[in-house]
Write a protein that holds these residues in place. Structure first.
Motif, PDB file in Angstrom:
ATOM      1  N   THR B 328      -9.075   4.114 -32.288  1.00 58.00           N
ATOM      2  CA  THR B 328     -10.438   4.548 -31.996  1.00 58.00           C
ATOM      3  C   THR B 328     -10.820   4.042 -30.612  1.00 58.00           C
ATOM      4  N   MET B 329     -11.816   4.636 -30.028  1.00 58.17           N
ATOM      5  CA  MET B 329     -12.229   4.195 -28.696  1.00 58.17           C
ATOM      6  C   MET B 329     -13.709   4.487 -28.468  1.00 58.17           C
ATOM      7  N   GLU B 330     -14.232   3.839 -27.472  1.00 54.16           N
ATOM      8  CA  GLU B 330     -15.605   4.083 -27.036  1.00 54.16           C
ATOM      9  C   GLU B 330     -15.614   4.002 -25.523  1.00 54.16           C
ATOM     10  N   MET B 331     -16.604   4.652 -24.915  1.00 56.26           N
ATOM     11  CA  MET B 331     -16.764   4.526 -23.470  1.00 56.26           C
ATOM     12  C   MET B 331     -18.082   3.819 -23.221  1.00 56.26           C
ATOM     13  N   VAL B 332     -18.025   2.788 -22.405  1.00 55.77           N
ATOM     14  CA  VAL B 332     -19.205   1.980 -22.153  1.00 55.77           C
ATOM     15  C   VAL B 332     -19.542   2.080 -20.669  1.00 55.77           C
ATOM     16  N   ASP B 333     -20.807   2.214 -20.365  1.00 50.47           N
ATOM     17  CA  ASP B 333     -21.245   2.260 -18.965  1.00 50.47           C
ATOM     18  C   ASP B 333     -20.894   0.952 -18.279  1.00 50.47           C
ATOM     19  N   LEU B 334     -20.538   1.062 -17.024  1.00 46.70           N
ATOM     20  CA  LEU B 334     -20.254  -0.155 -16.271  1.00 46.70           C
ATOM     21  C   LEU B 334     -21.577  -0.823 -15.895  1.00 46.70           C
ATOM     22  N   PRO B 335     -21.546  -2.114 -15.661  1.00 45.52           N
ATOM     23  CA  PRO B 335     -22.792  -2.789 -15.282  1.00 45.52           C
ATOM     24  C   PRO B 335     -23.195  -2.442 -13.868  1.00 45.52           C
ATOM     25  N   LEU B 336     -24.446  -2.674 -13.567  1.00 47.60           N
ATOM     26  CA  LEU B 336     -24.934  -2.466 -12.214  1.00 47.60           C
ATOM     27  C   LEU B 336     -24.363  -3.559 -11.322  1.00 47.60           C
ATOM     28  N   LEU B 399     -16.033  -4.204 -10.381  1.00 39.18           N
ATOM     29  CA  LEU B 399     -16.504  -3.118 -11.233  1.00 39.18           C
ATOM     30  C   LEU B 399     -18.003  -2.938 -11.096  1.00 39.18           C
ATOM     31  N   SER B 400     -18.412  -1.732 -10.809  1.00 34.35           N
ATOM     32  CA  SER B 400     -19.839  -1.463 -10.863  1.00 34.35           C
ATOM     33  C   SER B 400     -20.030   0.020 -11.063  1.00 34.35           C
ATOM     34  N   ARG B 401     -21.185   0.347 -11.538  1.00 37.53           N
ATOM     35  CA  ARG B 401     -21.461   1.735 -11.871  1.00 37.53           C
ATOM     36  C   ARG B 401     -21.547   2.564 -10.600  1.00 37.53           C
ATOM     37  N   ASP B 402     -21.001   3.760 -10.636  1.00 35.31           N
ATOM     38  CA  ASP B 402     -21.116   4.613  -9.459  1.00 35.31           C
ATOM     39  C   ASP B 402     -22.382   5.451  -9.553  1.00 35.31           C
ATOM     40  N   GLU B 403     -22.594   6.229  -8.530  1.00 33.25           N
ATOM     41  CA  GLU B 403     -23.848   6.950  -8.380  1.00 33.25           C
ATOM     42  C   GLU B 403     -24.163   7.831  -9.586  1.00 33.25           C
ATOM     43  N   PHE B 404     -23.132   8.532 -10.072  1.00 27.34           N
ATOM     44  CA  PHE B 404     -23.368   9.488 -11.150  1.00 27.34           C
ATOM     45  C   PHE B 404     -22.832   8.995 -12.489  1.00 27.34           C
ATOM     46  N   MET B 409     -16.063   2.256 -18.668  1.00 29.00           N
ATOM     47  CA  MET B 409     -15.047   1.392 -19.263  1.00 29.00           C
ATOM     48  C   MET B 409     -14.629   2.008 -20.591  1.00 29.00           C
ATOM     49  N   MET B 410     -13.339   2.253 -20.708  1.00 29.54           N
ATOM     50  CA  MET B 410     -12.827   2.776 -21.973  1.00 29.54           C
ATOM     51  C   MET B 410     -12.362   1.595 -22.818  1.00 29.54           C
TER      52      MET B 410
END
Lengths: 254, 867
Positions: B328-336, B399-404, B409-410
């Motif tokens: 199983t997997m999830e995708m998590v937003d990267l931190p700012l 690691l940081s969130r990109d513009e869009f 993170m998988m």
């Protein structure tokens, strides 16, 4: 079909329930009693029980009897008595309890509509609920639906009231809470459609015919014979004339 | 039939929906990683000194060749799943790799250079025991295959059988090993457990038994597990009970009368603790140029990692083969980034006076300035570097969130119990964590309790690990960005867990509350702070959940009580004698539906039935007869237990794959009558009027929805199915279908619409409905993974990105493939080749033109006034 084991307790209870039901059992809603084949499936009744939940414990009591008829045409009817004074009060209290979301539950035993009487009953019940307040506010007008599966087992029951909302309106008139205004239906599974190949091919054929007709008309010759024949005739005529003329000339030359 | 198909082509070409990638886009937004699984056999290519090949056979029935310098895959052969494709043994000789496949069914020879098949021979039936090469004076020409009752000899060049012989007394003697010492004989070793060892020598020429000996060995129970042939025909056995080591020369030319007493009992190592022939360690020793001995070691560890080590203890490469079995997997937003977070923090906190606020604002402005300067310096520095040397290594720190929000993170959970954090953009593994003591039959459920949106609280994921047999569960709480185990202590779960549900209720630390229901229908909350318990008490009467016991065909609903006990409020029973529940699927909680209804041709609106509590229950009949088999689809409200719709697909059989989303359910099954795969779509509509447009409540929706259904033929079996998901749900939906061929098909939902008309009318044309065609097309442009085949697709995960048009897709199975899909094309992004110069020059020209014409007009007006 495998026989379903039952507990002794239930065995002893069911006949008593059935006897009780006999008192209620009356008319069915005028569906015609099927032909000779269906005699085996002549209706039988199961109890419909309900529980007003004042506290968290469910105590199911008799509400009425469901008259079920299996066979080719399943039908169902319900005979139920009026609510007693005591029940009405409980329900009214239940509505006050509705502030803490009291539930009104119903249940029917699991039965099969197609099997013989002896094998009809199985362990357990099918339960459904509606908010007590909505039942009161709709003046006891509810819709009960029974669901069967492919082989005629009762698999689920559902109850809704119309209207279904709880607006907190006070029901003043005691008379409104006397008798249930129940709509009862029984639903069997629908057959899901198969891919409609035949219809599609038919449609395609029709389209082809429509489109195909002007194309596969007569040949070029058949179409324009009225122009070609005179032309050919004319040519032949003129050619013959030439020939004859030439021939004559040749002849003349000899 | 050709005419209708050509019509199709003409028709569909009207809908220009080009999905395919351009050549220069290959690998730009997508990546694939290929895996092989846990190694069973490994061989180093010792054919030539400079060879860098490594050959593996794995438990996933794969034969693969690796580059031993880098760990990259040269080639790989994926065989059938299950016992039919099991690799029994892998032998390597020179250019040939020999393999016995499928429990002794096939003998195959591969060319190790190219990975091509030399030949394949079908073997006689019988369970496989052993195989070995047979050499005569160091030239190998044959291979011997030992089965339970038969030994056969095959030519190495073409696989033809030279001879086959039945083994004597095969019902009492267990033959387990075969050996050839380079002479004209083949030795077969069999054992009668705890009695004696039998050695039979066969003639290489015609398979005649040359001699047969029996050696007393009452301590020996299995040759396979406790003996090994070493050197020139010396059998070495171990007796773990007496801690003794025995040796026996197999080929010894003994005098006939001494036959039985050749076993030399020599306890070499009295303190032999335990004997393991570690199958996870493969050593390759070789002579270096300076005649010293060098070695390379391939280590297979418990977490399915494959590590290659060279002599001075240097790890050359590591492959994480656990990823061949993602569960199983999830995708998590990267931190700012730190600065973004700083700003967020500033606005997030409560005001504490004017002066400190001003100071704070100034300080954050200074920080921003610093960052900007640093960025400028970096740009300048990079510009000075020669092109191509600048590497953008992704590390956990950068690691940081990109513009869009396209990079995420998988978090992947594998069957071996190893967790991975993978960067979705590059596919590099950023963290890994091995959970020990995970049972092989464990079931995993990954739950995101807190996303990255709540700075400074770290994001939090919880993994529920449940033993399938006992139902006992444990929780592993971790930070999905760094993989570190959280310091929050999960609750002890002494009873088997039946159900887990994530509530939208959040605690004071913004973590969603997880409820765990045990077998006594008691509820445990996690986190279980006072705040949470209080909230739960307040909301108890509106928290409903359902339990499904597929073995009893029982679906029941419960309501939470104030004391966190539960009460059963509804029950639906599907008799198990008729049908069994195979799958239940609700809707995804993070799904958004933008439009409430569909505008029809006559400008009226058909409202969708959007019940968030709806469950799709799929059953299969217990009667497997093709005429009577059926697949049942039940739509049940998860709160009230009301059966919304009940349909039966006759003459149908599983495996059923289905997707439940918005107001539709799509399922795929096998039609037993027509022997083909079919897709069926169910759509639910409330009708032209909404009952209560402001809020949906399962308790107050008395009218049943209208159900429309249509079925189509699908020309291929499928392995998995998922729907695309976007941020706001404006983009049209596609179905992502994993095919057994390894392709992933992006099928527009438009083709699966039960309102597709039989006959085209003005209204249907207005609505853009495609006329009904019974066959569903598969167009090669719809393959989102072009030629990047994903072997044995097991699941597809979709996640929305910050761009409404874009949906992130991860397909996993044996391989992992990540890409982006644009179901309605990139309507919110300018194209790469957008002509900025043209548009700005046109703008400028227009601007000047207006200026000039204005001036001219003024002059003209003035002149006219003077006239």
């Amino acid at each position: 079909m495998a026989s379903v084991p039952r507990s002794f307790l239930l065995l002893s209870i069911i006949p008593t329930i059935l006897i009780l039901c006999a008192d209620f059992a009356c008319c069915n809603t005028g569906r015609k009693t099927g032909d000779g084949l269906d005699t085996d499936f002549s209706g039988f009744s199961v109890p419909l029980e309900h529980s007003f939940q004042v506290d968290d414990v469910s105590r199911f009591r008799m509400r009425g009897a469901l008259q079920l008829r299996g066979g080719r045409e399943t039908s169902v009817s319900l005979s139920q008595s009026q609510l007693s004074e005591e029940d009405r009060n409980t329900l009214k209290v239940g509505e006050e309890v509705a502030a803490v979301d009291g539930l009104y539950k119903i249940r029917v035993p699991r039965v099969s509509l197609t099997d013989r009487q002896t094998e009809r009953q199985m362990d357990g019940y099918l339960t459904a609920f509606v908010r007590a307040c909505s039942l009161v506010e709709s003046h006891l007008s509810d819709v009960i639906t029974l669901h069967t599966d492919v082989s005629g087992y009762l698999i689920g029951v559902s109850i809704v009231t119309i209207p279904g909302a709880c607006r907190g309106t006070e029901v003043e008139d005691e008379v409104d809470l006397e008798a249930f205004n129940t709509t009862l239906t029984i639903i069997a599974p629908t057959n899901a459609p198969q891919p409609e190949t035949a219809l599609f091919i038919e449609r395609m054929d029709i389209e082809h015919e429509k489109r195909g007709k002007p194309q596969e008309q007569k040949s070029f010759f058949a179409k324009y014979w009225m122009y070609i024949v005179p032309l050919v005739l004319f040519l032949m005529m003129s050619g013959a004339q030439d020939q004859s003329g030439g021939g004559a000339a040749n002849g003349g030359g000899r | 039939m050709s005419k209708p198909t050509s019509l199709f082509v003409i028709f569909f070409s009207l809908f220009v929906m080009s999905e395919a990638v351009f050549e220069d886009q290959v690998g730009k937004f997508d990546w694939r990683q290929q895996y092989v699984g846990k190694t069973l056999f490994a061989h180093f290519d010792s054919h030539s000194q400079s060879s860098k090949k490594l050959f593996l056979a794995t438990d996933k029935n794969i034969f693969a060749s690796f580059n031993s310098r880098t760990g990259d895959l040269f080639w790989r052969h994926v065989d059938k799943v299950g016992p039919e494709g099991t690799i029994d043994i892998l032998l390597l000789h020179g250019q040939d790799a020999l393999m016995v496949v499928g429990g002794g069914r096939l003998l195959r020879s591969w060319d190790t250079n190219m990975g091509g098949l030399n030949w394949e021979a079908v073997l006689d039936t019988g369970s496989f025991q052993a195989a070995c090469f047979v050499a005569i004076q160091d030239t190998v020409k044959h291979v011997a295959v030992l089965k339970k009752a038969v030994i056969s000899l095959h030519y190495l060049t073409n696989g033809h059988q030279k001879w086959v012989e039945n083994l004597p007394d095969s019902d009492t003697v267990q033959y387990q090993a075969v050996y050839s010492g380079g002479e004209e004989e083949v030795y077969v070793l069999g054992v009668v457990p705890n009695s004696h060892l039998t050695i039979i020598a066969y003639s290489l020429e015609d398979g005649e038994i040359i001699k047969q000996r029996s050696v007393e060995a009452p301590w020996l129970s299995s040759v396979e597990s406790s003996c090994v042939v070493i050197g020139q025909g010396v059998l070495m056995c171990v007796d773990p009970a007496t801690l003794a080591l025995y040796t026996l020369p197999i080929q010894a030319e003994e005098a006939p009368q001494f036959n039985q007493i050749l076993l030399q009992v020599t306890p070499v190592q009295p303190r032999l603790e335990s004997v393991v022939f570690p199958p996870q360690l493969y050593v390759h020793a070789f002579l270096k140029k300076d005649d010293s001995v060098g070695y390379r070691v391939l280590v297979q560890t418990q977490d399915h990692a494959l590590t290659f080590i060279q002599q001075p203890g240097r790890v050359v490469w590591t492959r994480e083969e656990a990823l061949a079995d993602v569960v199983t997997m999830e995708m998590v937003d990267l931190p700012l980034t730190g600065t973004q977070a700083e700003l967020e923090g500033e606005f997030g906190k409560k005001a504490d006076g004017l002066f400190p606020m001003v100071l704070k604002r100034l300080s954050s402005q200074v920080i921003l300035l610093q960052v900007w300067l640093a960025h400028l310096w970096k740009l300048f520095y990079e510009a000075r570097q020669p092109h191509g040397q600048v590497k953008n290594e992704v590390t956990i720190e950068t690691l940081s969130r990109d513009e869009f929000n396209l990079q995420k993170m998988m978090v992947m959970v594998t069957a071996s119990g190893k967790l991975f954090g993978i960067d979705s953009k590059s596919g590099s593994i950023l963290w890994k964590h091995y959970l020990e003591n995970v049972q092989p039959n464990a079931v995993f459920k990954l739950i995101v309790q807190r996303t990255t949106a709540h700075f400074p609280h770290p994001p939090q994921c919880t993994l529920l690990i449940k033993d399938k047999d006992t139902g006992l569960a444990s929780l592993h709480v971790f930070n999905p960005i760094f993989g570190r185990k959280s310091h929050i202590a999960p609750p002890a779960l002494p009873r088997p867990i039946l159900q887990s549900l994530l509530l939208p209720v959040i605690d004071q630390d913004y973590a969603k509350v997880l409820l765990l229901v045990d077998d006594q229908y008691k509820v445990t909350a996690f986190p279980s702070t006072k705040n949470v318990l209080q909230q739960l008490q307040e909301m108890a009467s509106s928290i409903f959940f359902y339990l499904i016991r597929s073995d009893q065909g029982n679906l029941s609903g419960f309501r939470l009580r104030k004391d966190l006990s539960t009460e059963r409020i509804w029950e639906v029973v599907l008799p198990t004698e008729v049908q069994k529940i195979v799958a239940v699927n609700g809707k995804r909680p993070n799904e958004h539906v933008h439009s409430q209804g569909r505008v029809m041709g006559d400008r009226s609106v058909l409202y969708k039935y959007l019940n968030p509590n709806l469950l799709a229950v799929v059953t299969e009949s217990t009667d497997a007869h093709p005429e009577r088999a059926f697949v049942g689809v039940f739509l049940v409200d998860g709160v009230t237990g009301r059966i919304i719709h009940e349909a039966v697909q006759r003459k149908a059989r599983g495996p059923v794959h289905f997707v439940h989303s918005e107001n539709w359910v799509v399922y795929e099954y096998w039609n037993t009558k027509s022997r083909r795969n079919e897709f069926s779509v169910l759509e639910l509509f409330e009708g032209t009027e909404l009952y209560n447009s402001t809020v949906f409540s399962s308790l107050d929706r008395p009218h049943l929805p209208q159900v429309l259904q249509q079925t189509y033929i699908f020309p291929s079996p499928i392995t998995t199915m998922e729907a695309t998901l976007t941020e706001k749900g404006i983009t049209s939906r596609h179905l992502l279908v994993g095919l057994p061929s390894g392709a992933i098909l992006s099928l527009p939902k438009m083709f699966l619409d039960p309102r597709r008309p039989e006959v085209v009318t003005e209204h249907s044309r207005e609505e853009n409905l495609i006329p009904y065609a019974p066959e569903m097309p598969i167009r090669t442009e719809w393959f989102i993974n072009y030629n990047q085949t994903v072997a044995r697709v097991k699941g597809i995960y979709t996640a929305p990105s910050g761009l409404e048009s874009t949906c992130l897709v991860v397909a996993y199975g044996l391989d992992i493939y990540q890409t982006r899909v644009y179901p309605s094309k990139q309507f919110d992004v300018l194209k790469d080749d957008y002509d900025y110069v043209l548009i700005s020059s046109v703008l400028l020209a227009l601007f000047f033109a207006t200026m000039i014409s204005k001036r001219l007009a003024q002059v003209k007006l003035l002149n006219r006034a003077w006239r």
